[in-house]
Motif scaffolding. Structure first.
Motif, PDB file in Angstrom:
ATOM      1  N   LYS A   1      39.238  56.280  41.227  1.00 45.10           N
ATOM      2  CA  LYS A   1      38.269  56.454  40.376  1.00 45.10           C
ATOM      3  C   LYS A   1      37.614  55.228  39.637  1.00 45.10           C
ATOM      4  O   LYS A   1      36.459  54.690  39.715  1.00 45.10           O
ATOM      5  CB  LYS A   1      38.395  57.549  39.610  1.00 45.10           C
ATOM      6  N   SER A   2      38.630  54.419  39.047  1.00 44.73           N
ATOM      7  CA  SER A   2      38.308  53.100  38.318  1.00 44.73           C
ATOM      8  C   SER A   2      37.654  52.230  39.462  1.00 44.73           C
ATOM      9  O   SER A   2      36.478  51.592  38.980  1.00 44.73           O
ATOM     10  CB  SER A   2      39.551  52.436  37.724  1.00 44.73           C
ATOM     11  N   ALA A   3      38.234  51.911  40.393  1.00 37.91           N
ATOM     12  CA  ALA A   3      37.745  50.768  41.481  1.00 37.91           C
ATOM     13  C   ALA A   3      36.347  51.312  41.821  1.00 37.91           C
ATOM     14  O   ALA A   3      35.519  50.441  41.825  1.00 37.91           O
ATOM     15  CB  ALA A   3      38.688  50.861  42.793  1.00 37.91           C
ATOM     16  N   ILE A   4      35.957  52.660  42.186  1.00 39.60           N
ATOM     17  CA  ILE A   4      34.707  52.907  42.723  1.00 39.60           C
ATOM     18  C   ILE A   4      33.780  52.920  41.454  1.00 39.60           C
ATOM     19  O   ILE A   4      32.449  52.159  41.651  1.00 39.60           O
ATOM     20  CB  ILE A   4      34.988  54.354  43.153  1.00 39.60           C
ATOM     21  N   GLU A   5      34.146  53.444  40.393  1.00 37.36           N
ATOM     22  CA  GLU A   5      33.043  53.599  39.209  1.00 37.36           C
ATOM     23  C   GLU A   5      32.776  51.853  38.838  1.00 37.36           C
ATOM     24  O   GLU A   5      31.794  51.826  38.110  1.00 37.36           O
ATOM     25  CB  GLU A   5      33.474  54.482  38.295  1.00 37.36           C
ATOM     26  N   ASN A   6      33.681  51.312  38.936  1.00 37.08           N
ATOM     27  CA  ASN A   6      33.408  49.605  38.426  1.00 37.08           C
ATOM     28  C   ASN A   6      32.318  48.983  39.391  1.00 37.08           C
ATOM     29  O   ASN A   6      31.515  48.319  38.875  1.00 37.08           O
ATOM     30  CB  ASN A   6      34.665  48.850  38.818  1.00 37.08           C
ATOM     31  N   ILE A   7      32.318  49.505  40.408  1.00 40.58           N
ATOM     32  CA  ILE A   7      30.914  48.984  41.317  1.00 40.58           C
ATOM     33  C   ILE A   7      29.657  50.050  41.032  1.00 40.58           C
ATOM     34  O   ILE A   7      28.767  49.282  41.366  1.00 40.58           O
ATOM     35  CB  ILE A   7      31.216  48.696  42.944  1.00 40.58           C
ATOM     36  N   ILE A   8      30.015  51.239  41.084  1.00 44.96           N
ATOM     37  CA  ILE A   8      28.837  52.068  40.792  1.00 44.96           C
ATOM     38  C   ILE A   8      28.009  51.602  39.383  1.00 44.96           C
ATOM     39  O   ILE A   8      26.917  51.480  39.525  1.00 44.96           O
ATOM     40  CB  ILE A   8      29.189  53.701  40.754  1.00 44.96           C
ATOM     41  N   PHE A   9      28.742  51.334  38.576  1.00 43.14           N
ATOM     42  CA  PHE A   9      27.806  51.135  37.220  1.00 43.14           C
ATOM     43  C   PHE A   9      27.930  49.748  36.840  1.00 43.14           C
ATOM     44  O   PHE A   9      27.795  49.544  35.680  1.00 43.14           O
ATOM     45  CB  PHE A   9      28.904  52.020  36.130  1.00 43.14           C
ATOM     46  N   THR A  10      28.128  48.918  38.016  1.00 41.53           N
ATOM     47  CA  THR A  10      27.660  47.420  37.477  1.00 41.53           C
ATOM     48  C   THR A  10      26.458  47.217  37.211  1.00 41.53           C
ATOM     49  O   THR A  10      25.487  47.741  37.740  1.00 41.53           O
ATOM     50  CB  THR A  10      27.977  46.642  38.676  1.00 41.53           C
ATOM     51  N   GLY A  11      26.064  46.691  36.068  1.00 46.09           N
ATOM     52  CA  GLY A  11      24.658  46.537  35.534  1.00 46.09           C
ATOM     53  C   GLY A  11      24.378  47.644  34.625  1.00 46.09           C
ATOM     54  O   GLY A  11      23.072  47.817  34.479  1.00 46.09           O
ATOM     55  N   ASN A  12      25.418  48.345  34.069  1.00 43.82           N
ATOM     56  CA  ASN A  12      25.129  49.653  33.196  1.00 43.82           C
ATOM     57  C   ASN A  12      24.200  50.377  33.946  1.00 43.82           C
ATOM     58  O   ASN A  12      23.293  51.112  33.144  1.00 43.82           O
ATOM     59  CB  ASN A  12      24.409  48.939  32.008  1.00 43.82           C
ATOM     60  N   GLN A  13      24.193  51.018  35.088  1.00 40.85           N
ATOM     61  CA  GLN A  13      23.342  51.966  35.705  1.00 40.85           C
ATOM     62  C   GLN A  13      23.646  53.408  34.957  1.00 40.85           C
ATOM     63  O   GLN A  13      24.677  53.683  34.515  1.00 40.85           O
ATOM     64  CB  GLN A  13      23.841  52.105  37.237  1.00 40.85           C
ATOM     65  N   ASP A  14      22.551  53.987  34.591  1.00 39.50           N
ATOM     66  CA  ASP A  14      22.416  55.107  33.974  1.00 39.50           C
ATOM     67  C   ASP A  14      23.470  56.144  34.765  1.00 39.50           C
ATOM     68  O   ASP A  14      23.119  56.516  35.737  1.00 39.50           O
ATOM     69  CB  ASP A  14      21.230  55.776  33.871  1.00 39.50           C
ATOM     70  N   SER A  15      24.771  56.734  34.034  1.00 42.36           N
ATOM     71  CA  SER A  15      25.464  57.425  34.858  1.00 42.36           C
ATOM     72  C   SER A  15      25.035  58.927  35.132  1.00 42.36           C
ATOM     73  O   SER A  15      25.804  59.327  35.858  1.00 42.36           O
ATOM     74  CB  SER A  15      26.789  57.642  33.870  1.00 42.36           C
ATOM     75  N   SER A  16      23.818  59.201  34.364  1.00 45.64           N
ATOM     76  CA  SER A  16      23.348  60.529  34.508  1.00 45.64           C
ATOM     77  C   SER A  16      22.175  60.552  35.959  1.00 45.64           C
ATOM     78  O   SER A  16      21.890  61.527  36.241  1.00 45.64           O
ATOM     79  CB  SER A  16      22.758  61.320  33.588  1.00 45.64           C
ATOM     80  N   ARG A  17      21.817  59.387  36.156  1.00 43.32           N
ATOM     81  CA  ARG A  17      20.667  59.179  37.119  1.00 43.32           C
ATOM     82  C   ARG A  17      20.883  58.052  38.192  1.00 43.32           C
ATOM     83  O   ARG A  17      20.083  57.431  38.695  1.00 43.32           O
ATOM     84  CB  ARG A  17      19.673  58.877  36.493  1.00 43.32           C
ATOM     85  N   TRP A  18      22.292  57.722  38.473  1.00 42.70           N
ATOM     86  CA  TRP A  18      22.253  56.880  39.600  1.00 42.70           C
ATOM     87  C   TRP A  18      22.203  57.113  40.933  1.00 42.70           C
ATOM     88  O   TRP A  18      22.225  58.268  41.323  1.00 42.70           O
ATOM     89  CB  TRP A  18      24.000  56.250  39.393  1.00 42.70           C
ATOM     90  N   LEU A  19      21.768  56.339  41.707  1.00 45.09           N
ATOM     91  CA  LEU A  19      21.491  56.296  43.146  1.00 45.09           C
ATOM     92  C   LEU A  19      22.241  55.788  43.908  1.00 45.09           C
ATOM     93  O   LEU A  19      22.506  54.457  43.789  1.00 45.09           O
ATOM     94  CB  LEU A  19      20.086  55.773  43.160  1.00 45.09           C
ATOM     95  N   ILE A  20      23.010  56.174  44.980  1.00 51.52           N
ATOM     96  CA  ILE A  20      23.725  55.619  46.096  1.00 51.52           C
ATOM     97  C   ILE A  20      22.757  55.240  47.018  1.00 51.52           C
ATOM     98  O   ILE A  20      22.189  55.764  47.867  1.00 51.52           O
ATOM     99  CB  ILE A  20      24.591  56.741  46.816  1.00 51.52           C
ATOM    100  N   THR A  21      22.879  53.543  47.198  1.00 50.92           N
ATOM    101  CA  THR A  21      22.245  53.278  48.300  1.00 50.92           C
ATOM    102  C   THR A  21      23.098  52.986  49.540  1.00 50.92           C
ATOM    103  O   THR A  21      24.134  53.248  49.443  1.00 50.92           O
ATOM    104  CB  THR A  21      21.675  51.724  47.871  1.00 50.92           C
ATOM    105  N   ASP A  22      22.597  52.768  50.715  1.00 48.66           N
ATOM    106  CA  ASP A  22      23.406  52.300  51.794  1.00 48.66           C
ATOM    107  C   ASP A  22      24.460  51.320  51.434  1.00 48.66           C
ATOM    108  O   ASP A  22      25.436  51.428  52.057  1.00 48.66           O
ATOM    109  CB  ASP A  22      22.606  52.067  53.360  1.00 48.66           C
ATOM    110  N   LYS A  23      23.994  50.417  51.278  1.00 47.19           N
ATOM    111  CA  LYS A  23      24.922  49.320  50.784  1.00 47.19           C
ATOM    112  C   LYS A  23      26.140  49.537  49.814  1.00 47.19           C
ATOM    113  O   LYS A  23      27.236  49.193  50.223  1.00 47.19           O
ATOM    114  CB  LYS A  23      24.300  48.218  50.003  1.00 47.19           C
ATOM    115  N   LEU A  24      25.855  50.601  48.669  1.00 47.30           N
ATOM    116  CA  LEU A  24      26.892  50.795  47.750  1.00 47.30           C
ATOM    117  C   LEU A  24      27.613  51.908  48.447  1.00 47.30           C
ATOM    118  O   LEU A  24      29.015  52.031  48.475  1.00 47.30           O
ATOM    119  CB  LEU A  24      26.167  51.649  46.858  1.00 47.30           C
TER     120      LEU A  24
END
Length: 376
Positions: free
Chosen positions: A15-38
């Protein structure tokens, strides 16, 4: 979640490893978008943990703080799959197939799997021919076809027996056709038809071993864990909405799905412990019942959360919208009425077995109980 992670430190690390890259740049945790790259970055992280994730039916492990308590290793696996599903069901689809393939190889005695992404492709309906170490033909419904390094493919030999082939996907003679995949839900899964022409492959296990192994059903429960993880994530949006703006009708809807999810959560725990303590049994009936129950709950969560929150999250929240659309398709990996038919048949068989045993052990008790398999 903190209590869960304390019992499952591997999940905490992932969880820590994944969320570290998901929320890089302070992406809004309630509205984040999964791109193909991500997606591919997350999948790469998950693959790196593959050898640490327990196979189903691999027993329990001790709790360092309290040695009298143990944790189900099967449950640890399911919790990880459920967490991945809460992020994105495309990633969950790929990773569940990858883990299942590794567990199949383990169960059939192939201890050292090649590095990279694996998949199991077991849909039948298209013929495959395997002669002199080479396979030709067509395999449909192959998710991740363009990104998988090694595939396990089922086929029927000339005697109608189920066989399993191991195929390196980086070789000549393989053509991948994505044109038939017109899905909206699960759109990004790269599901394709694979055409093979004299492609080098090798048999895995004996005839029918893939279908007859006890792990076949253990793996099927892992798919249900993915459905459940996505459903609980959608339900969490209703909790947040109620906490931000309480209302009686939101509380009522929350109570409805919360009750159903809590009961199913406990059944996952029970079944994981059952599989770990009785690893030589396939537990087909219990797992079929679990899958049917989770499918029903997933449909209920999608409907009820939609009734409670209206159109807004489906239209304005990319994570919620994608998860809802994907889950509606992913649960169709269930077989609906056919599964219910099998549950009925297996229940009848179990009742007959119980009645027979009770009759031979204690006739008067049998008459009183009448072989009721659901009685407390």
């Amino acid at each position: 979640m903190l209590a869960l992670e304390a019992k499952n430190p591997l999940l905490s690390d992932i969880k820590s490893a994944i969320e570290n890259i998901i929320f890089t740049g302070n992406q809004d945790s309630s509205r984040w978008l999964i791109t193909d790259k991500l997606r591919h970055e997350i999948l790469k992280i998950l693959i790196s943990y593959s050898d640490k994730i327990p196979h189903p039916a691999s027993g329990t492990e001790g709790n360092k703080e309290n040695k009298s308590r143990t944790n189900s290793r099967t449950l640890i696996r399911w919790q990880i799959l459920a967490y991945v599903a809460s992020i994105d069901l495309t990633i969950a689809k790929w990773f569940e197939s990858h883990l299942d393939a590794l567990s199949i190889l383990h169960e059939l005695g192939c201890e050292k799997a090649a590095q990279g992404l694996w998949a199991i492709w077991a849909a039948e309906g298209h013929p495959l021919s395997y002669q002199q170490g080479k396979v030709s033909g067509t395999k449909a419904w192959c998710s991740g076809a363009n990104i998988v390094d090694h595939g396990l493919m089922t086929y029927r030999d000339k005697d109608g027996q189920a066989q399993l082939l191991m195929v390196d996907m980086h070789q000549n003679g393989i053509k991948i056709d994505n044109s038939a995949w017109q899905a909206v839900g699960m759109q990004a899964t790269d599901t394709a038809t694979i055409h093979l022409d004299q492609v080098v492959a090798s048999n895995v296990g004996a005839a029918n071993a893939y279908l007859e192994r006890v792990g076949f059903w253990h793996g099927a429960a892992g798919v249900a864990a993915c459905w459940y993880g996505a459903a609980t994530c959608l339900a969490s949006y209703l909790i947040s909405a109620y906490q931000q703006k309480p209302s009686d009708y939101k509380a009522m809807y929350l109570g409805r799905i919360g009750t159903a999810l809590a009961v199913t959560q406990q059944y996952f725990h029970h079944l994981a412990e059952l599989i770990d303590t009785e690893p030589t049994q396939n537990h087909e009936l219990a797992i079929r019942q679990l899958r049917s129950n989770v499918e029903q709950i997933a449909r209920e969560v999608i409907e009820v959360v939609g009734q409670a929150l209206g159109a807004a999250p489906f239209c304005n929240n990319p994570h919620f919208a994608r998860l809802s659309a994907d889950l509606s398709v992913f649960i169709r990996q269930s077989h609906g009425a056919f599964d219910l038919q099998k549950i009925g048949e297996l229940s009848s068989m179990l009742a007959s077995e119980c009645a027979s045993k009770l009759a031979s052990d204690d006739t008067s008790y049998f008459i009183n109980r009448q072989g009721n398999i659901w009685q407390l």
